[in-house]
Design a protein around this motif. Structure first.
Motif, PDB file in Angstrom:
ATOM      1  N   ALA A   1       0.808  -1.223   0.000  1.00  0.00           N
ATOM      2  CA  ALA A   1       0.000   0.000   0.000  1.00  0.00           C
ATOM      3  C   ALA A   1       0.844   1.277   0.000  1.00  0.00           C
ATOM      4  O   ALA A   1       0.586   2.184  -0.800  1.00  0.00           O
ATOM      5  CB  ALA A   1      -0.980  -0.013   1.176  1.00  0.00           C
ATOM      6  N   PRO A   2       1.861   1.404   0.865  1.00  0.00           N
ATOM      7  CA  PRO A   2       2.651   2.640   0.824  1.00  0.00           C
ATOM      8  C   PRO A   2       3.466   2.775  -0.459  1.00  0.00           C
ATOM      9  O   PRO A   2       3.620   3.890  -0.980  1.00  0.00           O
ATOM     10  CB  PRO A   2       3.547   2.551   2.057  1.00  0.00           C
ATOM     11  CG  PRO A   2       3.547   1.118   2.458  1.00  0.00           C
ATOM     12  CD  PRO A   2       2.235   0.567   2.031  1.00  0.00           C
TER      13      PRO A   2
ATOM     14  N   ARG B   1       2.602   1.647  -3.431  1.00  0.00           N
ATOM     15  CA  ARG B   1       1.631   2.001  -4.466  1.00  0.00           C
ATOM     16  C   ARG B   1       1.285   3.490  -4.392  1.00  0.00           C
ATOM     17  O   ARG B   1       1.185   4.164  -5.426  1.00  0.00           O
ATOM     18  CB  ARG B   1       0.379   1.137  -4.277  1.00  0.00           C
ATOM     19  CG  ARG B   1      -0.690   1.315  -5.324  1.00  0.00           C
ATOM     20  CD  ARG B   1      -1.886   0.407  -5.075  1.00  0.00           C
ATOM     21  NE  ARG B   1      -2.613   0.769  -3.861  1.00  0.00           N
ATOM     22  CZ  ARG B   1      -3.759   0.213  -3.483  1.00  0.00           C
ATOM     23  NH1 ARG B   1      -4.275  -0.763  -4.215  1.00  0.00           N
ATOM     24  NH2 ARG B   1      -4.367   0.595  -2.380  1.00  0.00           N
ATOM     25  N   ALA B   2       1.110   3.996  -3.182  1.00  0.00           N
ATOM     26  CA  ALA B   2       0.789   5.413  -3.016  1.00  0.00           C
ATOM     27  C   ALA B   2       1.966   6.298  -3.437  1.00  0.00           C
ATOM     28  O   ALA B   2       1.778   7.321  -4.104  1.00  0.00           O
ATOM     29  CB  ALA B   2       0.401   5.690  -1.569  1.00  0.00           C
ATOM     30  N   GLU B   3       3.199   5.913  -3.061  1.00  0.00           N
ATOM     31  CA  GLU B   3       4.384   6.696  -3.433  1.00  0.00           C
ATOM     32  C   GLU B   3       4.522   6.790  -4.950  1.00  0.00           C
ATOM     33  O   GLU B   3       4.941   7.819  -5.487  1.00  0.00           O
ATOM     34  CB  GLU B   3       5.642   6.056  -2.852  1.00  0.00           C
ATOM     35  CG  GLU B   3       5.792   6.186  -1.351  1.00  0.00           C
ATOM     36  CD  GLU B   3       6.909   5.296  -0.823  1.00  0.00           C
ATOM     37  OE1 GLU B   3       7.691   4.769  -1.650  1.00  0.00           O
ATOM     38  OE2 GLU B   3       6.993   5.125   0.409  1.00  0.00           O
TER      39      GLU B   3
ATOM     40  N   ALA C   1      -2.387   4.692  -6.179  1.00  0.00           N
ATOM     41  CA  ALA C   1      -3.283   4.231  -5.118  1.00  0.00           C
ATOM     42  C   ALA C   1      -4.697   3.989  -5.629  1.00  0.00           C
ATOM     43  O   ALA C   1      -5.493   3.323  -4.963  1.00  0.00           O
ATOM     44  CB  ALA C   1      -3.303   5.240  -3.969  1.00  0.00           C
ATOM     45  N   HIS C   2      -5.007   4.538  -6.816  1.00  0.00           N
ATOM     46  CA  HIS C   2      -6.344   4.339  -7.394  1.00  0.00           C
ATOM     47  C   HIS C   2      -6.479   2.989  -8.084  1.00  0.00           C
ATOM     48  O   HIS C   2      -7.555   2.662  -8.609  1.00  0.00           O
ATOM     49  CB  HIS C   2      -6.628   5.448  -8.404  1.00  0.00           C
ATOM     50  CG  HIS C   2      -5.629   5.526  -9.519  1.00  0.00           C
ATOM     51  ND1 HIS C   2      -4.349   5.997  -9.326  1.00  0.00           N
ATOM     52  CD2 HIS C   2      -5.700   5.166 -10.831  1.00  0.00           C
ATOM     53  CE1 HIS C   2      -3.680   5.941 -10.474  1.00  0.00           C
ATOM     54  NE2 HIS C   2      -4.481   5.431 -11.394  1.00  0.00           N
TER      55      HIS C   2
ATOM     56  N   GLY D   1      -7.488   2.627  -3.245  1.00  0.00           N
ATOM     57  CA  GLY D   1      -7.751   3.529  -2.139  1.00  0.00           C
ATOM     58  C   GLY D   1      -6.746   3.380  -1.020  1.00  0.00           C
ATOM     59  O   GLY D   1      -5.811   2.578  -1.097  1.00  0.00           O
ATOM     60  N   PRO D   2      -6.923   4.141   0.056  1.00  0.00           N
ATOM     61  CA  PRO D   2      -5.978   4.078   1.180  1.00  0.00           C
ATOM     62  C   PRO D   2      -6.037   2.720   1.858  1.00  0.00           C
ATOM     63  O   PRO D   2      -7.056   2.017   1.819  1.00  0.00           O
ATOM     64  CB  PRO D   2      -6.470   5.198   2.108  1.00  0.00           C
ATOM     65  CG  PRO D   2      -7.903   5.408   1.738  1.00  0.00           C
ATOM     66  CD  PRO D   2      -8.007   5.122   0.275  1.00  0.00           C
ATOM     67  N   ALA D   3      -4.944   2.344   2.487  1.00  0.00           N
ATOM     68  CA  ALA D   3      -4.888   1.069   3.193  1.00  0.00           C
ATOM     69  C   ALA D   3      -5.878   1.069   4.353  1.00  0.00           C
ATOM     70  O   ALA D   3      -6.109   2.089   5.008  1.00  0.00           O
ATOM     71  CB  ALA D   3      -3.471   0.817   3.704  1.00  0.00           C
ATOM     72  N   GLU D   4      -6.463  -0.088   4.605  1.00  0.00           N
ATOM     73  CA  GLU D   4      -7.409  -0.212   5.706  1.00  0.00           C
ATOM     74  C   GLU D   4      -6.682  -0.127   7.044  1.00  0.00           C
ATOM     75  O   GLU D   4      -5.619  -0.710   7.222  1.00  0.00           O
ATOM     76  CB  GLU D   4      -8.143  -1.550   5.609  1.00  0.00           C
ATOM     77  CG  GLU D   4      -8.985  -1.728   4.364  1.00  0.00           C
ATOM     78  CD  GLU D   4      -9.572  -3.124   4.308  1.00  0.00           C
ATOM     79  OE1 GLU D   4     -10.729  -3.289   4.728  1.00  0.00           O
ATOM     80  OE2 GLU D   4      -8.867  -4.031   3.848  1.00  0.00           O
ATOM     81  N   ALA D   5      -7.294   0.578   7.998  1.00  0.00           N
ATOM     82  CA  ALA D   5      -6.696   0.690   9.323  1.00  0.00           C
ATOM     83  C   ALA D   5      -6.724  -0.653  10.056  1.00  0.00           C
ATOM     84  O   ALA D   5      -5.807  -0.984  10.815  1.00  0.00           O
ATOM     85  CB  ALA D   5      -7.433   1.747  10.143  1.00  0.00           C
TER      86      ALA D   5
END
Length: 273
Positions: free
Chosen positions: A61-62, A64-66, A70-71, A86-90
């Motif tokens: 997840a991080p 992919r966002a970097e 993230a989409h 989307g953002p990683a689940e908490a």
């Protein structure tokens, strides 16, 4: 699969599926920045990048966002699961992993005691076994779908171990380092699911399906590379390279890692777009 692709959005012209370690990530530094020109081109053309790796969702997840994707969904734990866009689940759902560990503990003790997995080790031992920094080992321990580990008995015992797990619906795949347990799923199998997500009309009209590109550097990427319309085998001077594939008509780079990845993707995009 959930995501933010509108139902009436046109299908992308192509979808790129990529392994991480040794492919899009440098073998030594784990950096991806050398591939930036190709990543920028993908984003500008609206082409999804689907990261496909043995890594967990917490690890991917991080990254992919970097990279700015993230989409897009990602294929995690070698295809045993998917990371939605989307953002990683908490608080990610770990119920499949808990069922897997329960199945592992349900087999005969004389077999169970000869297999030690990530769930038996903890972060410090995972770091020692894999060479990951301790924080990376903590992320690798956040498993949702599969259990990598080591069989410490005989070949005959391993066959009995695998057969016992199969009675619980668990499959075992031998990788370069670990014997990984899961309830099934492969990188190649997830590709069709993701293509259908982006091009739901392609089943009825295959001409509307996006072209698929797959890049990898190791034997566990073979099925994904063979399933793609365009396969790229990234040079792998640090490990076991992919052997020649039957009827091979694929690109093999001479440069490893993200630099080889960048050139291969830009060359393919120049032909497709």
């Amino acid at each position: 699969m959930t995501g933010n692709t509108p139902a009436d959005a046109p299908a992308p012209r192509a979808i790129v599926f990529s392994d991480l370690d040794g492919t899009l990530l440098d073998h030594e530094t784990y950096g991806w920045q050398a591939a930036t020109p190709a990543l920028d081109r993908l984003r500008g053309a609206g082409i999804p990048l689907i990261l496909a790796s043995s890594k967990t969702a917490a690890e991917i997840a991080p990254l992919r966002a970097e990279m700015g994707f993230a989409h897009c969904p990602a294929i995690v734990e070698n295809g045993a699961g998917l990371l939605p866009p989307g953002p990683a689940e908490a608080a990610p759902d770990r119920s499949a992993y808990q069922r897997l560990r329960a199945a592992l503990d349900a087999i005969a003790p004389d077999l169970r005691h000869q297999y030690r997995g990530f769930g038996d080790w903890g972060a410090a031992e995972i770091a020692r076994r894999t060479g990951l920094p301790i924080e990376g080992a903590r992320l690798a321990a956040q498993r949702q779908f599969s259990e990598p580990g080591l069989w410490e008995g005989s070949d005959t015992g391993r066959a009995a171990f695998v057969a016992a797990l199969a009675q619980h619906g668990v499959t075992a795949r031998e990788g370069g380092r670990f014997l990984t347990l899961s309830f099934g799923g492969t990188k190649a199998g997830r590709m069709a699911e993701i293509i259908a997500h982006y091009a739901p009309d392609a089943t009825a009209d295959p001409a509307t399906a996006p072209r698929s590109l797959a890049l990898g550097d190791a034997p566990n990427d073979r099925e994904m590379i063979e399933a793609a319309d365009h396969g790229v085998i990234i040079a792998n001077p640090h490990g076991t390279p992919l052997p020649p594939l039957p009827g091979e008509a694929r690109v093999r780079t001479t440069v490893p890692g993200p630099q080889g990845w960048m050139h291969a993707v830009l060359d393919l995009l120049s032909d497709l777009l």
